[in-house]
Design a protein around this motif. Structure first.
Motif, PDB file in Angstrom:
ATOM      1  N   VAL A  11      -8.277   6.780 -43.310  1.00  0.00           N
ATOM      2  CA  VAL A  11      -8.249   8.233 -43.124  1.00  0.00           C
ATOM      3  C   VAL A  11      -9.114   8.964 -44.148  1.00  0.00           C
ATOM      4  O   VAL A  11     -10.009   9.736 -43.782  1.00  0.00           O
ATOM      5  N   ILE A  12      -8.847   8.743 -45.409  1.00  0.00           N
ATOM      6  CA  ILE A  12      -9.496   9.510 -46.476  1.00  0.00           C
ATOM      7  C   ILE A  12     -10.965   9.131 -46.634  1.00  0.00           C
ATOM      8  O   ILE A  12     -11.833  10.013 -46.695  1.00  0.00           O
ATOM      9  N   ARG A  13     -11.256   7.855 -46.728  1.00  0.00           N
ATOM     10  CA  ARG A  13     -12.636   7.434 -46.983  1.00  0.00           C
ATOM     11  C   ARG A  13     -13.609   7.881 -45.894  1.00  0.00           C
ATOM     12  O   ARG A  13     -14.680   8.398 -46.216  1.00  0.00           O
ATOM     13  N   PRO A  14     -13.288   7.740 -44.600  1.00  0.00           N
ATOM     14  CA  PRO A  14     -14.228   8.240 -43.582  1.00  0.00           C
ATOM     15  C   PRO A  14     -14.449   9.754 -43.691  1.00  0.00           C
ATOM     16  O   PRO A  14     -15.583  10.226 -43.547  1.00  0.00           O
ATOM     17  N   PHE A  15     -13.386  10.496 -43.954  1.00  0.00           N
ATOM     18  CA  PHE A  15     -13.525  11.948 -44.123  1.00  0.00           C
ATOM     19  C   PHE A  15     -14.446  12.252 -45.301  1.00  0.00           C
ATOM     20  O   PHE A  15     -15.366  13.070 -45.200  1.00  0.00           O
ATOM     21  N   THR A  16     -14.187  11.612 -46.422  1.00  0.00           N
ATOM     22  CA  THR A  16     -14.990  11.855 -47.621  1.00  0.00           C
ATOM     23  C   THR A  16     -16.449  11.521 -47.380  1.00  0.00           C
ATOM     24  O   THR A  16     -17.340  12.286 -47.728  1.00  0.00           O
ATOM     25  N   ARG A  17     -16.691  10.374 -46.757  1.00  0.00           N
ATOM     26  CA  ARG A  17     -18.068   9.925 -46.533  1.00  0.00           C
ATOM     27  C   ARG A  17     -18.865  10.938 -45.716  1.00  0.00           C
ATOM     28  O   ARG A  17     -20.034  11.184 -45.988  1.00  0.00           O
ATOM     29  N   THR A  18     -18.215  11.556 -44.718  1.00  0.00           N
ATOM     30  CA  THR A  18     -18.949  12.437 -43.802  1.00  0.00           C
ATOM     31  C   THR A  18     -18.805  13.924 -44.097  1.00  0.00           C
ATOM     32  O   THR A  18     -19.619  14.711 -43.622  1.00  0.00           O
ATOM     33  N   SER A  19     -17.807  14.326 -44.860  1.00  0.00           N
ATOM     34  CA  SER A  19     -17.518  15.757 -44.999  1.00  0.00           C
ATOM     35  C   SER A  19     -17.585  16.316 -46.415  1.00  0.00           C
ATOM     36  O   SER A  19     -17.442  17.520 -46.602  1.00  0.00           O
TER      37      SER A  19
END
Length: 82
Positions: A11-19
């Motif tokens: 959840v967190i890592r994909p959000f951080t990577r893209t946003s």
């Protein structure tokens, strides 16, 4: 700890990577910290508690977890709150 890290990876890592500005770097740094923690825990798991290195090594995860949590709060969670 494994369940916690899995949830962050999903959840967190994909959000951080893209946003998050600089998200790829932030994500890579958090993943590296988590990888190091897993390696340390694996070493501890293989040690006898009478080993002279056990207690000093045992203190390391506590300090690393605190550092890791501060980095997550500073570089990721503030963006999620927004």
């Amino acid at each position: 700890m494994a369940v916690h890290e899995t949830a962050e990876e999903e959840v967190i890592r994909p959000f951080t990577r893209t946003s998050v500005p600089g998200g790829s770097k932030v994500t890579d740094e958090r993943l590296a910290e988590e990888r190091e923690a897993k390696e340390l825990l694996s070493r501890l798991d293989g040690m006898d508690t009478d080993d002279a290195k056990f207690l000093p090594e045992r203190l390391t995860p506590r300090l690393d977890v605190m550092k890791h949590a501060r980095a997550e709060e500073r570089y990721e969670f503030n963006h999620i709150r927004r």
